[in-house]
Design an enzyme around this catalytic site. Structure first.
Site, PDB file in Angstrom:
ATOM      1  N   ASN A 152       1.385  -1.865  -4.647  1.00 12.97           N
ATOM      2  CA  ASN A 152       2.889  -1.817  -4.898  1.00 12.97           C
ATOM      3  C   ASN A 152       3.878  -2.752  -3.924  1.00 12.97           C
ATOM      4  O   ASN A 152       4.898  -2.905  -4.096  1.00 12.97           O
ATOM      5  CB  ASN A 152       3.168  -0.377  -4.262  1.00 12.97           C
ATOM      6  CG  ASN A 152       2.612  -0.133  -3.064  1.00 12.97           C
ATOM      7  OD1 ASN A 152       1.799  -0.703  -2.444  1.00 12.97           O
ATOM      8  ND2 ASN A 152       2.981   1.076  -2.355  1.00 12.97           N
ATOM      9  N   GLY A 228      -4.403   1.005   0.559  1.00 11.23           N
ATOM     10  CA  GLY A 228      -4.734   1.446  -0.829  1.00 11.23           C
ATOM     11  C   GLY A 228      -4.790   3.127  -0.669  1.00 11.23           C
ATOM     12  O   GLY A 228      -4.608   4.006   0.185  1.00 11.23           O
ATOM     13  N   SER A 229      -5.568   3.612  -1.573  1.00  7.58           N
ATOM     14  CA  SER A 229      -5.862   5.118  -1.734  1.00  7.58           C
ATOM     15  C   SER A 229      -6.718   5.557  -0.826  1.00  7.58           C
ATOM     16  O   SER A 229      -7.442   4.901  -0.612  1.00  7.58           O
ATOM     17  CB  SER A 229      -6.176   5.395  -3.290  1.00  7.58           C
ATOM     18  OG  SER A 229      -7.163   4.784  -3.539  1.00  7.58           O
ATOM     19  N   GLU A 248      -5.081   2.082   5.852  1.00  4.63           N
ATOM     20  CA  GLU A 248      -3.540   2.598   5.609  1.00  4.63           C
ATOM     21  C   GLU A 248      -3.547   3.148   4.340  1.00  4.63           C
ATOM     22  O   GLU A 248      -3.647   2.314   3.184  1.00  4.63           O
ATOM     23  CB  GLU A 248      -2.744   1.153   5.374  1.00  4.63           C
ATOM     24  CG  GLU A 248      -2.706   0.521   6.943  1.00  4.63           C
ATOM     25  CD  GLU A 248      -1.752   1.350   7.842  1.00  4.63           C
ATOM     26  OE1 GLU A 248      -1.084   2.084   7.530  1.00  4.63           O
ATOM     27  OE2 GLU A 248      -1.996   1.182   9.286  1.00  4.63           O
ATOM     28  N   LEU A 249      -3.602   4.348   4.211  1.00  2.00           N
ATOM     29  CA  LEU A 249      -3.803   5.085   3.052  1.00  2.00           C
ATOM     30  C   LEU A 249      -2.534   6.074   2.757  1.00  2.00           C
ATOM     31  O   LEU A 249      -1.533   5.682   2.985  1.00  2.00           O
ATOM     32  CB  LEU A 249      -5.262   6.143   3.166  1.00  2.00           C
ATOM     33  CG  LEU A 249      -6.290   5.184   3.982  1.00  2.00           C
ATOM     34  CD1 LEU A 249      -7.539   6.155   3.837  1.00  2.00           C
ATOM     35  CD2 LEU A 249      -6.794   4.329   2.977  1.00  2.00           C
ATOM     36  N   CYS A 284       4.013   4.559  -0.104  1.00  2.00           N
ATOM     37  CA  CYS A 284       3.152   5.332   0.548  1.00  2.00           C
ATOM     38  C   CYS A 284       3.854   6.578   1.311  1.00  2.00           C
ATOM     39  O   CYS A 284       3.456   7.694   1.512  1.00  2.00           O
ATOM     40  CB  CYS A 284       2.214   4.609   1.559  1.00  2.00           C
ATOM     41  SG  CYS A 284       2.955   3.516   2.393  1.00  2.00           S
ATOM     42  N   GLU A 379      -0.807  13.187  -3.986  1.00  2.00           N
ATOM     43  CA  GLU A 379       0.114  11.981  -3.823  1.00  2.00           C
ATOM     44  C   GLU A 379       0.537  11.705  -5.108  1.00  2.00           C
ATOM     45  O   GLU A 379      -0.190  11.313  -6.060  1.00  2.00           O
ATOM     46  CB  GLU A 379      -0.633  10.774  -3.077  1.00  2.00           C
ATOM     47  CG  GLU A 379       0.378   9.607  -2.937  1.00  2.00           C
ATOM     48  CD  GLU A 379      -0.139   8.559  -2.294  1.00  2.00           C
ATOM     49  OE1 GLU A 379      -1.477   8.169  -2.786  1.00  2.00           O
ATOM     50  OE2 GLU A 379       0.500   7.828  -1.686  1.00  2.00           O
TER      51      GLU A 379
HETATM   52  P1  NAP Z   1      -6.226   1.702  -4.699  1.00  2.00           P
HETATM   53  O1  NAP Z   1      -6.473   1.756  -5.988  1.00  2.00           O
HETATM   54  O2  NAP Z   1      -6.823   2.364  -3.731  1.00  2.00           O
HETATM   55  O3  NAP Z   1      -6.577   0.162  -4.483  1.00  2.00           O
HETATM   56  C1  NAP Z   1      -6.176  -0.746  -3.414  1.00  2.00           C
HETATM   57  C2  NAP Z   1      -7.101  -2.115  -3.460  1.00  2.00           C
HETATM   58  O4  NAP Z   1      -8.528  -1.908  -3.259  1.00  2.00           O
HETATM   59  C3  NAP Z   1      -7.153  -2.977  -4.890  1.00  2.00           C
HETATM   60  O5  NAP Z   1      -7.196  -4.384  -4.282  1.00  2.00           O
HETATM   61  C4  NAP Z   1      -8.498  -2.479  -5.450  1.00  2.00           C
HETATM   62  O6  NAP Z   1      -8.663  -3.352  -6.392  1.00  2.00           O
HETATM   63  C5  NAP Z   1      -9.210  -2.422  -4.260  1.00  2.00           C
HETATM   64  N1  NAP Z   1     -10.376  -1.757  -4.458  1.00  2.00           N
HETATM   65  C6  NAP Z   1     -10.761  -0.824  -5.367  1.00  2.00           C
HETATM   66  N2  NAP Z   1     -12.051  -0.230  -5.250  1.00  2.00           N
HETATM   67  C7  NAP Z   1     -12.679  -1.193  -4.564  1.00  2.00           C
HETATM   68  C8  NAP Z   1     -13.838  -1.027  -3.787  1.00  2.00           C
HETATM   69  N3  NAP Z   1     -14.944  -0.229  -4.624  1.00  2.00           N
HETATM   70  N4  NAP Z   1     -14.216  -1.830  -2.942  1.00  2.00           N
HETATM   71  C9  NAP Z   1     -13.163  -2.696  -2.602  1.00  2.00           C
HETATM   72  N5  NAP Z   1     -11.986  -2.846  -2.796  1.00  2.00           N
HETATM   73  C10 NAP Z   1     -11.548  -1.900  -3.886  1.00  2.00           C
HETATM   74  O7  NAP Z   1      -4.827   1.434  -4.462  1.00  2.00           O
HETATM   75  P2  NAP Z   1      -3.496   1.177  -5.338  1.00  2.00           P
HETATM   76  O8  NAP Z   1      -3.342   1.892  -6.492  1.00  2.00           O
HETATM   77  O9  NAP Z   1      -3.585  -0.546  -5.555  1.00  2.00           O
HETATM   78  O10 NAP Z   1      -2.463   1.415  -4.290  1.00  2.00           O
HETATM   79  C11 NAP Z   1      -1.926   2.598  -4.104  1.00  2.00           C
HETATM   80  C12 NAP Z   1      -2.193   3.433  -3.031  1.00  2.00           C
HETATM   81  O11 NAP Z   1      -2.163   2.622  -1.704  1.00  2.00           O
HETATM   82  C13 NAP Z   1      -1.468   4.893  -2.711  1.00  2.00           C
HETATM   83  O12 NAP Z   1      -2.570   5.686  -2.371  1.00  2.00           O
HETATM   84  C14 NAP Z   1      -0.802   4.295  -1.490  1.00  2.00           C
HETATM   85  O13 NAP Z   1      -0.240   5.470  -0.657  1.00  2.00           O
HETATM   86  C15 NAP Z   1      -1.561   3.559  -0.924  1.00  2.00           C
HETATM   87  N6  NAP Z   1      -0.526   2.659   0.002  1.00  2.00           N
HETATM   88  C16 NAP Z   1      -0.615   2.959   1.617  1.00  2.00           C
HETATM   89  C17 NAP Z   1       0.266   2.289   2.207  1.00  2.00           C
HETATM   90  C18 NAP Z   1      -0.013   2.421   3.619  1.00  2.00           C
HETATM   91  O14 NAP Z   1       0.568   1.645   4.518  1.00  2.00           O
HETATM   92  N7  NAP Z   1      -0.307   3.420   4.383  1.00  2.00           N
HETATM   93  C19 NAP Z   1       1.070   1.374   1.865  1.00  2.00           C
HETATM   94  C20 NAP Z   1       1.143   1.216   0.318  1.00  2.00           C
HETATM   95  C21 NAP Z   1       0.185   1.585  -0.550  1.00  2.00           C
HETATM   96  P3  NAP Z   1      -8.218  -3.323  -7.857  1.00  2.00           P
HETATM   97  O15 NAP Z   1      -6.745  -3.337  -7.912  1.00  2.00           O
HETATM   98  O16 NAP Z   1      -8.923  -4.269  -8.861  1.00  2.00           O
HETATM   99  O17 NAP Z   1      -8.774  -1.987  -8.314  1.00  2.00           O
END
Ligand code: NAP
Length: 477
Positions: A152, A228-229, A248-249, A284, A379
């Site tokens: 994002n 990420g998530s 940071e989830l 997020c 979420e």
């Molecule tokens: P995501 O699906 O969890 O992916 C985040 C990253 O993790 C991507 O680079 C993904 O690669 C990688 N990943 C996936 N599976 C993995 C594994 N088994 N081992 C290591 N890395 C892995 O999250 P998203 O959909 O990109 O982002 C949305 C989420 O991020 C939401 O929940 C949002 O709230 C959260 N977020 C939090 C913050 C904060 O600061 N707290 C800020 C922004 C976003 P791929 O893309 O190849 O799957």
């Protein structure tokens, strides 16, 4: 079509197998990146170990200068970065320009922190019987840090990891989101152009379960900083073994509108609406759950719907667009299912609720949503705002806290005591008083409690997480 590559030790690495990156608005291909695998991660980590030796030996001033230069380069190429962000993420061009500006600020703040990686004196003689010993502790870099980033905010959130890591003297291997890797490759190239050793800034593109997993499991990586998530965060921590983690989830931020807010409901509806629909709700700290005092509920929801309907939904490349698409079709399917689920459980969709294309969803207001509905509990990460009435401050606090998450929350009130009570009792990493929970500036400590994460970002705080303490004691006897 942009032909992306991995960046390992300054070399462009291409592979036969590729991942196609699509423009979320219409699904047209923007470019490709290589499908990196375990062997690519191993090479990147080996290279980063050499890079670490080089960054570590740069002076604080040299790191400061390199980061300052990187910030200047990005500022001078703002439009180019913003256009690529819009193509990869689907965010509107206004939002993309905003992200580029914030990334420049995050790098500049990190440059300043390079001068402040400090320890302090330890009073060894404050223990009984100790004399003639003096010393101090220093903050030293960890080594190789794995940075895993979401789709994002590919530019600014990667800066929040990479810039403090380099400021503190670490080397990095970045695994960007498979959807938005092209922007991250550009960022890494700028950091090298600005003066960091090429071996210290590496990017491995690929799938999370493949390249990301290999990075997480590598024992030479001393820390994983992940955004990420929650689901992915939990997998990473269960697999990575003995290393540091910053997590940071996600969240489903809540905000309360107190009974004394009569007379400004139009303004609040607009601010809350902007907080819910920015980046089509894929932030997020998007406003997801609004609790309004029952005496204001009707008027507030009317104003919120009127604002929601005034927004232009469409092609994010156009200056006049307010709300662009969500990241892909699967995300849109899920969001629509959640709206339908809430409706079937008795909630009312007051406005929006229609899907305008595979990835475009109207700004949507859903009221009286039962607590068991996914729209309330999880979420949503889409342009959907839940509004429920409450009869007191206490009920609002209880409702905001009824969430597995705790990133940020907000309250609008003129009552100082109510604001204090809310700030004390709401379980979140950040509380915004007379502000939406979506408010963030890049220097503040930022991070969550409960399932929203571990650790704090903001360059000053990230530098602390990305260093360890070394105690040095001299015996002068
Ligand atoms: P995501 O699906 O969890 O992916 C985040 C990253 O993790 C991507 O680079 C993904 O690669 C990688 N990943 C996936 N599976 C993995 C594994 N088994 N081992 C290591 N890395 C892995 O999250 P998203 O959909 O990109 O982002 C949305 C989420 O991020 C939401 O929940 C949002 O709230 C959260 N977020 C939090 C913050 C904060 O600061 N707290 C800020 C922004 C976003 P791929 O893309 O190849 O799957």
């Amino acid at each position: 079509m942009i032909k992306g590559y991995m960046l390992i030790g300054g070399k462009k690495v291409f592979k036969k197998e590729k991942i196609v990156i699509d423009f979320p608005f219409d699904g047209s291909p923007v470019g490709t990146v290589p499908r990196g695998k375990k062997e690519d991660v191993e090479l990147a980590v080996e290279t980063a170990l050499k890079g670490f030796e080089k960054v570590k030996s740069m002076t604080a001033y040299e790191r400061y200068q390199a980061l300052q230069k990187a910030a200047r380069i990005i500022a001078s190429r703002s439009r180019e970065f913003a256009e690529l962000l819009t193509l990869e993420v689907g965010k509107t061009i206004k939002e993309s320009m905003g992200e580029v500006g914030r990334a420049v600020n995050t790098i500049t703040l990190s440059a300043e922190e390079a001068k402040r990686v400090l320890g302090e004196e330890v009073r060894f003689d404050a223990a009984p019987g100790i004399k003639g010993k003096v010393g101090f502790f220093r903050r030293v870099p960890l080594g190789v840090i794995g940075c895993i980033t979401p789709f994002n905010f590919p530019l600014n959130l990667t800066c929040h990891k990479v810039a403090p890591a380099l400021a503190a003297g670490n080397a990095v291997v970045i695994k960007p989101s498979e959807n938005t890797s092209l922007t991250v490759i550009k960022l890494a190239e700028v950091l090298v152009e600005a003066g960091f050793p090429p071996e210290a800034v590496n990017v491995v593109t690929g799938y999370g379960e493949e390249a990301g997993d290999a990075l997480v499991r590598d024992e030479r990586v001393r820390m994983i900083t992940f955004t990420g998530s929650v689901a992915t965060g939990k997998i990473i921590m269960s697999r990575g073994g003995l290393k540091k983690y910053a997590m940071e989830l996600g969240s489903n931020a809540g905000v309360y509108v107190d009974k004394d807010q009569t007379g400004r409901l139009k303004e609040l509806a607009e601010r809350i609406g902007r907080g819910g629909y920015a980046l089509a709700g894929q932030v997020c700290i998007s406003v997801q759950r609004v609790f309004v005092h029952e005496s204001l509920f009707e008027e507030f929801t009317k104003e919120l719907c009127s604002f929601s309907k005034s927004l232009k939904v469409g092609d994010p490349r156009l200056e006049e667009t307010d709300v662009g698409p969500v990241i892909d079709r699967n995300a849109a399917d899920r969001i629509m299912e959640w709206i339908e689920e809430a409706r079937s459980m008795g909630a009312q969709v007051l406005c929006g609720g229609r899907r305008l294309s595979e990835t475009l969803i109207e700004p949507t207001v859903v009221v009286n949503v039962p607590r068991e509905a996914k729209l309330f509990r999880q979420e949503v990460f889409g342009p959907v705002i839940v509004v429920n009435p409450v009869d007191s401050l206490e009920a609002a606090i209880e409702a905001v806290n009824d969430s597995p998450y705790g990133l940020q929350a907000g309250i609008f009130t003129n009552d100082l005591k109510a604001a204090f009570k809310f700030a004390e009792e709401v379980e979140c990493g950040g509380i915004m008083v007379n502000e939406i929970p979506t408010f963030r500036v890049d220097q503040m400590p930022y991070g969550g409690v409960k399932e929203s994460g571990i650790g704090r970002e903001g360059p000053k705080f990230a530098v602390e997480e990305m260093t360890e303490i070394k105690t040095i004691c001299f015996d002068l006897n």
